[in-house]
Write an enzyme that holds these catalytic residues in place. Structure first.
Site, PDB file in Angstrom:
ATOM      1  N   ASN A   9       0.864  -1.179   0.000  1.00  0.00           N
ATOM      2  CA  ASN A   9       0.000   0.000   0.000  1.00  0.00           C
ATOM      3  C   ASN A   9       0.902   1.231   0.000  1.00  0.00           C
ATOM      4  O   ASN A   9       1.465   1.601   1.023  1.00  0.00           O
ATOM      5  CB  ASN A   9      -0.885  -0.053   1.256  1.00  0.00           C
ATOM      6  CG  ASN A   9      -1.886   1.085   1.311  1.00  0.00           C
ATOM      7  OD1 ASN A   9      -1.838   2.019   0.501  1.00  0.00           O
ATOM      8  ND2 ASN A   9      -2.790   1.013   2.262  1.00  0.00           N
ATOM      9  N   ARG A  90      -2.662  -2.047  -3.380  1.00  0.00           N
ATOM     10  CA  ARG A  90      -3.849  -1.216  -3.209  1.00  0.00           C
ATOM     11  C   ARG A  90      -3.701  -0.008  -4.125  1.00  0.00           C
ATOM     12  O   ARG A  90      -2.698   0.701  -4.058  1.00  0.00           O
ATOM     13  CB  ARG A  90      -3.968  -0.744  -1.761  1.00  0.00           C
ATOM     14  CG  ARG A  90      -5.096   0.222  -1.583  1.00  0.00           C
ATOM     15  CD  ARG A  90      -5.241   0.651  -0.145  1.00  0.00           C
ATOM     16  NE  ARG A  90      -6.366   1.557  -0.039  1.00  0.00           N
ATOM     17  CZ  ARG A  90      -6.320   2.736   0.573  1.00  0.00           C
ATOM     18  NH1 ARG A  90      -5.201   3.140   1.143  1.00  0.00           N
ATOM     19  NH2 ARG A  90      -7.380   3.503   0.615  1.00  0.00           N
ATOM     20  N   HIS A 179     -12.673   3.296  -0.114  1.00  0.00           N
ATOM     21  CA  HIS A 179     -12.705   2.292   0.961  1.00  0.00           C
ATOM     22  C   HIS A 179     -13.503   1.063   0.508  1.00  0.00           C
ATOM     23  O   HIS A 179     -14.023   0.317   1.334  1.00  0.00           O
ATOM     24  CB  HIS A 179     -13.395   2.809   2.245  1.00  0.00           C
ATOM     25  CG  HIS A 179     -12.665   3.892   2.986  1.00  0.00           C
ATOM     26  ND1 HIS A 179     -13.323   4.853   3.700  1.00  0.00           N
ATOM     27  CD2 HIS A 179     -11.347   4.140   3.143  1.00  0.00           C
ATOM     28  CE1 HIS A 179     -12.446   5.658   4.277  1.00  0.00           C
ATOM     29  NE2 HIS A 179     -11.221   5.247   3.940  1.00  0.00           N
ATOM     30  N   HIS A 207     -17.478   2.815   7.898  1.00  0.00           N
ATOM     31  CA  HIS A 207     -16.018   2.673   8.023  1.00  0.00           C
ATOM     32  C   HIS A 207     -15.525   3.965   8.660  1.00  0.00           C
ATOM     33  O   HIS A 207     -15.460   5.003   8.003  1.00  0.00           O
ATOM     34  CB  HIS A 207     -15.401   2.441   6.639  1.00  0.00           C
ATOM     35  CG  HIS A 207     -13.901   2.371   6.653  1.00  0.00           C
ATOM     36  ND1 HIS A 207     -13.210   1.214   6.372  1.00  0.00           N
ATOM     37  CD2 HIS A 207     -12.968   3.318   6.909  1.00  0.00           C
ATOM     38  CE1 HIS A 207     -11.906   1.457   6.473  1.00  0.00           C
ATOM     39  NE2 HIS A 207     -11.739   2.730   6.787  1.00  0.00           N
ATOM     40  N   GLY A 211      -9.815   8.377   7.828  1.00  0.00           N
ATOM     41  CA  GLY A 211     -10.784   8.660   6.763  1.00  0.00           C
ATOM     42  C   GLY A 211     -12.065   7.936   7.146  1.00  0.00           C
ATOM     43  O   GLY A 211     -12.012   6.947   7.863  1.00  0.00           O
ATOM     44  N   ARG A 240     -10.399  15.787   7.338  1.00  0.00           N
ATOM     45  CA  ARG A 240     -11.192  16.231   6.169  1.00  0.00           C
ATOM     46  C   ARG A 240     -12.577  16.690   6.607  1.00  0.00           C
ATOM     47  O   ARG A 240     -13.175  16.086   7.495  1.00  0.00           O
ATOM     48  CB  ARG A 240     -11.347  15.078   5.176  1.00  0.00           C
ATOM     49  CG  ARG A 240     -10.084  14.782   4.401  1.00  0.00           C
ATOM     50  CD  ARG A 240     -10.250  13.560   3.511  1.00  0.00           C
ATOM     51  NE  ARG A 240      -9.229  12.584   3.837  1.00  0.00           N
ATOM     52  CZ  ARG A 240      -9.306  11.290   3.553  1.00  0.00           C
ATOM     53  NH1 ARG A 240     -10.362  10.800   2.937  1.00  0.00           N
ATOM     54  NH2 ARG A 240      -8.334  10.480   3.895  1.00  0.00           N
ATOM     55  N   VAL A 330     -11.949   3.974  14.690  1.00  0.00           N
ATOM     56  CA  VAL A 330     -12.956   4.557  15.578  1.00  0.00           C
ATOM     57  C   VAL A 330     -14.152   3.601  15.703  1.00  0.00           C
ATOM     58  O   VAL A 330     -14.624   3.324  16.814  1.00  0.00           O
ATOM     59  CB  VAL A 330     -13.423   5.934  15.035  1.00  0.00           C
ATOM     60  CG1 VAL A 330     -14.553   6.496  15.870  1.00  0.00           C
ATOM     61  CG2 VAL A 330     -12.241   6.910  14.982  1.00  0.00           C
ATOM     62  N   GLU A 332     -14.375   0.428  15.413  1.00  0.00           N
ATOM     63  CA  GLU A 332     -14.109  -0.811  16.155  1.00  0.00           C
ATOM     64  C   GLU A 332     -13.868  -0.556  17.633  1.00  0.00           C
ATOM     65  O   GLU A 332     -14.060  -1.457  18.456  1.00  0.00           O
ATOM     66  CB  GLU A 332     -12.874  -1.515  15.555  1.00  0.00           C
ATOM     67  CG  GLU A 332     -13.122  -2.089  14.179  1.00  0.00           C
ATOM     68  CD  GLU A 332     -11.839  -2.502  13.464  1.00  0.00           C
ATOM     69  OE1 GLU A 332     -10.867  -2.885  14.136  1.00  0.00           O
ATOM     70  OE2 GLU A 332     -11.814  -2.426  12.219  1.00  0.00           O
ATOM     71  N   ASN A 333     -13.405   0.663  17.962  1.00  0.00           N
ATOM     72  CA  ASN A 333     -12.943   0.902  19.336  1.00  0.00           C
ATOM     73  C   ASN A 333     -13.763   1.888  20.166  1.00  0.00           C
ATOM     74  O   ASN A 333     -13.739   1.802  21.384  1.00  0.00           O
ATOM     75  CB  ASN A 333     -11.500   1.400  19.307  1.00  0.00           C
ATOM     76  CG  ASN A 333     -10.553   0.333  18.789  1.00  0.00           C
ATOM     77  OD1 ASN A 333     -10.405  -0.704  19.413  1.00  0.00           O
ATOM     78  ND2 ASN A 333      -9.946   0.576  17.633  1.00  0.00           N
ATOM     79  N   GLU A 383      -8.352  -5.025   5.145  1.00  0.00           N
ATOM     80  CA  GLU A 383      -8.169  -4.759   3.716  1.00  0.00           C
ATOM     81  C   GLU A 383      -7.018  -5.577   3.156  1.00  0.00           C
ATOM     82  O   GLU A 383      -7.069  -6.018   2.007  1.00  0.00           O
ATOM     83  CB  GLU A 383      -7.913  -3.256   3.510  1.00  0.00           C
ATOM     84  CG  GLU A 383      -9.168  -2.436   3.742  1.00  0.00           C
ATOM     85  CD  GLU A 383      -8.907  -0.963   3.975  1.00  0.00           C
ATOM     86  OE1 GLU A 383      -8.442  -0.618   5.073  1.00  0.00           O
ATOM     87  OE2 GLU A 383      -9.163  -0.161   3.062  1.00  0.00           O
TER      88      GLU A 383
HETATM   89  P1  AMP Z   1      -7.734   3.904  11.077  1.00  0.00           P
HETATM   90  O1  AMP Z   1      -7.662   4.979  10.032  1.00  0.00           O
HETATM   91  O2  AMP Z   1      -8.747   2.848  10.787  1.00  0.00           O
HETATM   92  O3  AMP Z   1      -6.396   3.358  11.484  1.00  0.00           O
HETATM   93  O4  AMP Z   1      -8.296   4.638  12.405  1.00  0.00           O
HETATM   94  C1  AMP Z   1      -7.598   5.650  13.056  1.00  0.00           C
HETATM   95  C2  AMP Z   1      -8.512   6.320  14.096  1.00  0.00           C
HETATM   96  O5  AMP Z   1      -8.971   5.320  15.024  1.00  0.00           O
HETATM   97  C3  AMP Z   1      -7.829   7.392  14.920  1.00  0.00           C
HETATM   98  O6  AMP Z   1      -8.685   8.519  15.069  1.00  0.00           O
HETATM   99  C4  AMP Z   1      -7.658   6.729  16.266  1.00  0.00           C
HETATM  100  O7  AMP Z   1      -7.678   7.651  17.327  1.00  0.00           O
HETATM  101  C5  AMP Z   1      -8.880   5.853  16.341  1.00  0.00           C
HETATM  102  N1  AMP Z   1      -8.681   4.819  17.354  1.00  0.00           N
HETATM  103  C6  AMP Z   1      -7.771   3.827  17.370  1.00  0.00           C
HETATM  104  N2  AMP Z   1      -7.862   3.123  18.527  1.00  0.00           N
HETATM  105  C7  AMP Z   1      -8.853   3.713  19.256  1.00  0.00           C
HETATM  106  C8  AMP Z   1      -9.423   3.476  20.558  1.00  0.00           C
HETATM  107  N3  AMP Z   1      -9.001   2.470  21.330  1.00  0.00           N
HETATM  108  N4  AMP Z   1     -10.436   4.281  20.957  1.00  0.00           N
HETATM  109  C9  AMP Z   1     -10.880   5.297  20.182  1.00  0.00           C
HETATM  110  N5  AMP Z   1     -10.371   5.572  18.966  1.00  0.00           N
HETATM  111  C10 AMP Z   1      -9.374   4.796  18.510  1.00  0.00           C
END
Ligand code: AMP
Length: 396
Positions: A9, A90, A179, A207, A211, A240, A330, A332-333, A383
């Site tokens: 990627n 990718r 995405h 998603h 982004g 963004r 975000v 997932e967490n 991905e």
């Molecule tokens: P990604 O682009 O999928 O890697 O997601 C990045 C975003 O996920 C960032 O804003 C991170 O702060 C958020 N993120 C990662 N881990 C956590 C967590 N445990 N709690 C809240 N946000 C998270």
């Protein structure tokens, strides 16, 4: 290593890579090459639980990959003779030309380069990465997997912008969506987790990473998505803006005297959560909110408001809804985002179970109550695995 796929990627000054077993999904090795073209380049490489790091100038993408390959060799893997099935790349923009994984030939590469006018930050970097990887691994198939491909099926009414149709045609102005690899992978996993036939499901996938994009999917086909000609449209993102009145661009040009590149930078890199609160990382945003920061609190409310707007729109687009799924960093967490995005929707058959939502885990899971007629899920996206599986089909 035999039968594994190297997934690449490439960004403008970085390359992420992963060696994936397409059967089990296991990442056999992974790494990140950063600050390409600068004096203080870094390669971080993880293999067998051991982290290796190389620091020093990295002249270009080719040099970066050679350094990564040397780190594979240090760990005892000669990548060129390891029996790799394919390399999956990718590629961000496939335009109207590419809508399925495609083996890369000189013509395909030229076409990806030609599409750079639609993705000036991404496609040129993808081309450089592909050229470097092809030079390093000339004997295996290299396969391009396009971020736009899954949205090839968007109905005309969803993909058409209401502007002068001649201009739109001449300059390729339409909704492409991004995405796509993630939306396709996650929507397929939803069918597995629910034990339902994908063809029967009406679903919304959110998603939410740095982004962010939403999609409406019926029977495994994309019906609408929030990103458009570029990945700037739609949800509020880390840096963004997502949707704004297009009149803002003209206003800033005329009243603030900003050049088009300044406005591009403003909307892509200095807007979204960062523009509103000063931080783009959700964990930092949460810390600011807990410390009573008003701007961070507003940023969060704007983020959730936009998310709910899209959920509502896609419920109506789909007519009937079986599942809503959260994915990426975000999604997932951040349990509070999931709860707030779907709060008060019991009348629509959407009921999040507070305890299931709060439980942490890396597995795909259902977080709605048993009474909820719409299933709400958290599904970790992958991905790299989706790209590896697509590329492996071209094994010779
Ligand atoms: P990604 O682009 O999928 O890697 O997601 C990045 C975003 O996920 C960032 O804003 C991170 O702060 C958020 N993120 C990662 N881990 C956590 C967590 N445990 N709690 C809240 N946000 C998270």
């Amino acid at each position: 290593m035999k039968g594994s796929v190297l997934v690449v990627n490439s960004g403008s000054s970085s390359i992420k890579y992963q060696l994936v077993d397409p059967e089990s999904g296991e990442a056999l090795a992974s790494g990140l090459i950063e600050r390409i073209g600068e004096p203080d380049g870094v390669v971080t490489h993880r293999h067998g639980g051991v982290d290796r790091e190389h620091r020093g100038p990295i002249a270009d993408h080719g040099v970066g990959l050679q350094l990564a390959f040397a780190m594979f060799a240090e760990a005892g893997i000669e990548l060129a003779s390891a029996g790799i099935a394919a390399v999956g790349h990718r590629v961000v923009h496939g335009g109207e030309v590419f809508y399925r994984p495609t083996e890369i030939t000189a013509e395909v590469l030229a076409e990806i380069a030609r599409l750079s006018s639609l993705a000036p930050l991404h496609n040129p970097a993808n081309v450089t990465g592909i050229e470097s990887a092809m030079a390093a691994l000339p004997d295996v198939p290299h396969v391009a997997v396009f971020d736009t491909a899954f949205f090839h099926t968007l109905p005309e009414s969803a993909r058409t912008y209401a502007i002068d149709s001649r201009i739109a045609r001449e300059f390729g102005v339409r909704r492409y969506g991004f995405h796509g690899t993630s939306h396709e992978y996650v929507s397929g996993r939803v069918a597995d987790v629910l034990g339902r036939d994908l063809a029967s499901l009406h679903q919304i996938v959110l998603h939410l990473g740095n982004g962010a994009s939403a999609s409406a999917i019926a029977g495994g086909k994309a019906m609408d998505t929030s990103m458009g000609l570029t990945p700037l449209e739609g949800l509020v993102m880390g840096t963004r803006s997502g949707d704004i009145d297009p009149g803002i661009v003209m206003h800033l040009r005329r009243s603030a005297g900003l050049e088009v590149d300044d406005i591009d930078d403003l909307l892509n890199r200095r807007s979204g959560l960062k523009g509103l609160s000063g931080v783009n990382d959700f964990r930092e945003l949460r810390a600011l909110i807990e410390a009573g920061d008003e701007a961070a609190s507003l940023a969060y409310r704007v983020y959730v408001h936009r998310l709910r707007k899209y959920i509502g729109a896609y419920m109506v687009t789909l007519g009937r809804l079986d599942a809503i799924t959260f994915t990426a960093g975000v999604g997932e967490n951040a349990a509070e985002v999931r709860a707030d995005a779907l709060a008060g929707l019991e009348g629509f058959g959407i009921e999040v179970d507070a305890e299931r939502n709060a439980a942490r885990g890396r597995e795909a899971r259902v977080i709605s109550t048993d009474a909820s007629t719409v299933a709400v899920l958290v599904v970790p996206t992958n991905e790299e695995l989706a790209i590896a599986r697509a590329a492996r089909e071209f094994e010779r």
